[in-house]
Design an enzyme around this catalytic site. Structure first.
Site, PDB file in Angstrom:
ATOM      1  N   LYS A   3       0.870  -1.017   0.141  1.00 18.82           N
ATOM      2  CA  LYS A   3       0.095  -0.127  -0.051  1.00 18.82           C
ATOM      3  C   LYS A   3       0.815   1.503  -0.007  1.00 18.82           C
ATOM      4  O   LYS A   3       2.136   1.156   0.376  1.00 18.82           O
ATOM      5  CB  LYS A   3      -0.942  -0.076   1.141  1.00 18.82           C
ATOM      6  CG  LYS A   3      -0.222   0.222   2.549  1.00 18.82           C
ATOM      7  CD  LYS A   3      -1.163  -0.134   3.559  1.00 18.82           C
ATOM      8  CE  LYS A   3      -0.408  -0.002   5.220  1.00 18.82           C
ATOM      9  NZ  LYS A   3      -1.318  -0.045   6.247  1.00 18.82           N
ATOM     10  N   ARG A  33      -9.535   0.042  15.642  1.00 22.79           N
ATOM     11  CA  ARG A  33      -9.282   0.534  14.374  1.00 22.79           C
ATOM     12  C   ARG A  33     -10.554   0.180  13.267  1.00 22.79           C
ATOM     13  O   ARG A  33     -11.495   0.912  13.107  1.00 22.79           O
ATOM     14  CB  ARG A  33      -8.035   0.651  13.840  1.00 22.79           C
ATOM     15  CG  ARG A  33      -7.860   1.489  12.634  1.00 22.79           C
ATOM     16  CD  ARG A  33      -6.219   1.550  12.439  1.00 22.79           C
ATOM     17  NE  ARG A  33      -5.879   0.311  11.790  1.00 22.79           N
ATOM     18  CZ  ARG A  33      -4.677  -0.047  11.310  1.00 22.79           C
ATOM     19  NH1 ARG A  33      -3.885   1.091  11.526  1.00 22.79           N
ATOM     20  NH2 ARG A  33      -4.418  -1.241  10.893  1.00 22.79           N
ATOM     21  N   MET A  83       8.629  24.804  -0.126  1.00 18.64           N
ATOM     22  CA  MET A  83       7.888  23.747  -0.775  1.00 18.64           C
ATOM     23  C   MET A  83       9.071  22.958  -1.671  1.00 18.64           C
ATOM     24  O   MET A  83       8.544  21.690  -1.598  1.00 18.64           O
ATOM     25  CB  MET A  83       6.824  24.531  -1.401  1.00 18.64           C
ATOM     26  CG  MET A  83       5.854  23.489  -2.111  1.00 18.64           C
ATOM     27  SD  MET A  83       4.802  24.424  -3.387  1.00 18.64           S
ATOM     28  CE  MET A  83       3.603  24.999  -2.049  1.00 18.64           C
ATOM     29  N   TYR A 125      12.332  31.590   4.584  1.00 16.63           N
ATOM     30  CA  TYR A 125      11.110  32.297   5.025  1.00 16.63           C
ATOM     31  C   TYR A 125      10.935  32.545   6.505  1.00 16.63           C
ATOM     32  O   TYR A 125      11.596  31.882   7.379  1.00 16.63           O
ATOM     33  CB  TYR A 125       9.711  31.428   4.728  1.00 16.63           C
ATOM     34  CG  TYR A 125       9.603  31.209   3.120  1.00 16.63           C
ATOM     35  CD1 TYR A 125       9.193  32.409   2.348  1.00 16.63           C
ATOM     36  CD2 TYR A 125       9.373  30.024   2.739  1.00 16.63           C
ATOM     37  CE1 TYR A 125       8.843  32.364   0.894  1.00 16.63           C
ATOM     38  CE2 TYR A 125       9.260  29.927   1.161  1.00 16.63           C
ATOM     39  CZ  TYR A 125       8.848  31.000   0.377  1.00 16.63           C
ATOM     40  OH  TYR A 125       8.576  30.955  -1.021  1.00 16.63           O
TER      41      TYR A 125
END
Length: 369
Positions: A38, A136, A313, A264
């Site tokens: 997965k 779960r 990013m 930033y």
């Protein structure tokens, strides 16, 4: 110059073979092996991983969602695929592509039987999940009578396996709870078999379960993180080989004077004359902002270069003041020598998170055996 030249994720199929063979050596020859592929095979490449494991005669695959199973079928994978968390809206597609559902509640069991009957299925393989403590997904033991009654009342489906999931199989402090789960599952399986009238497969163990609880291997075991090189303990990590290596390159080096800022929000302030290197990888590639401010690092010419300021990013900046390096030099985020588990620990997270976060825009390169 860099071997990478750009940001790449290298996938080592030889390491995958080693891990598969090591984990297989821990189970009896008759015990089936399910490979969990997965989340793009834990951030690598699900099609390449699955096709290689097919060559190694893996018995089953597991994915989280129907879409992931469809992608494997489109890639030519023919081995049975268990879908761990299917939604009923995708059940027709699941059947069309010969995928096998985990059914974990009365609602999804009823929905699947209805759709299977509508498509004139006969004995379609289903897997029933029981909750033994993870809370779960899964039926309760008290649901057995209802489940078996519904299954026996239709010819559309047949239970291929029943299974559950260990909560903390890697944690020696939770050994008593793991053993309690094993006992619960044994009791469930005994009752279920009596009620259904035949013996489905049983599976409970994940990677750490394979390594720590041989008495619970049952008909089949499931491995995810172990196949990709991590054994959830320092001892077992040494027996496995990381499959994925994330590499990049130094794009630019800046000379930073005392009091200047980097990135930033002026999040990093130089305490003196320093050198920073900019690397073309950022939070859009899977290096989350949590790794900023010195929590994370990369390896340049064998030395740790801490990430400074905020992760951008598309870029990170690292401190290379004490590292002999130049623009174009290779940068290692993680590999077999500097594993993802170490980087993850630096930010108080786990290897699973950093591996599965690697963006699909990062170029994959498969290294054959």
């Amino acid at each position: 110059m860099s071997n990478a030249l750009e940001t790449i994720l290298e996938i080592d199929l030889g390491a995958l073979t080693h891990n598969f063979n090591y984990l297989k050596s821990k189970v009896q020859p008759q015990t089936k092996f399910l490979a969990v592929v997965k989340a793009f095979a834990y951030g690598s490449d699900s099609a390449e991983i699955a096709k290689h494991l097919e060559k190694l005669d893996v018995d089953y695959f597991a994915v989280a969602y129907v879409k992931e199973g469809v992608a494997l079928r489109d890639a030519g994978v023919t081995t049975p695929i268990l879908v761990l968390h299917p939604q009923s809206v995708n059940f027709k597609t699941l059947i069309d592509r010969c995928l096998e559902p985990n059914l974990y509640s009365a609602h999804v069991l009823d929905e699947f039987i209805k759709i299977a009957e509508g498509l004139s299925q006969k004995g379609y393989p289903i897997h029933i999940k029981f909750n033994t403590g993870l809370n779960r997904l899964g039926f309760k033991e008290s649901d057995i009578e209802s489940i078996t009654s519904k299954v026996k009342n239709t010819t559309a489906v047949q239970v291929k396996s029943i299974f559950s999931h260990l909560v903390a199989s890697e944690d020696s402090n939770e050994k008593d709870f793991s053993k309690l789960q094993i006992e619960r599952f044994n009791a469930i399986a005994k009752t279920f078999e009596e009620k259904i009238g035949y013996q489905p497969w049983m599976h409970l163990c994940n990677t750490s379960g394979i390594l720590n609880y041989p008495e619970a291997h049952f008909s089949m075991v499931r491995s995810g993180i172990g196949l990709y090189g991590f054994g959830n303990s320092t001892k077992e990590d040494k027996n496995l080989k990381p499959v994925a290596s994330l590499k990049s390159v130094i794009s630019q080096i800046h000379e930073i004077e005392k009091g200047e800022t980097v990135g930033y929000n002026r999040a990093y302030v130089s305490e003196g004359s320093e050198r920073s290197a900019t690397i073309p990888i950022g939070h859009a590639d899977g290096i989350n902002r949590i790794y900023g401010h010195g929590k994370g690092y990369v390896i340049i010419n064998g030395e740790r270069a801490p990430i400074i300021g905020n992760v951008c990013m598309d870029m990170i900046m690292v401190n290379v003041s004490n590292i002999a390096c130049k623009e174009g030099d290779e940068v290692v985020v993680f590999d077999a020598t500097y594993p993802a588990s170490d980087l993850a620990e630096s930010a108080q997270t786990i290897s699973y998170e950093i591996l599965t976060a690697i963006s699909q825009r990062v170029k994959r390169i498969v290294k054959p055996e």
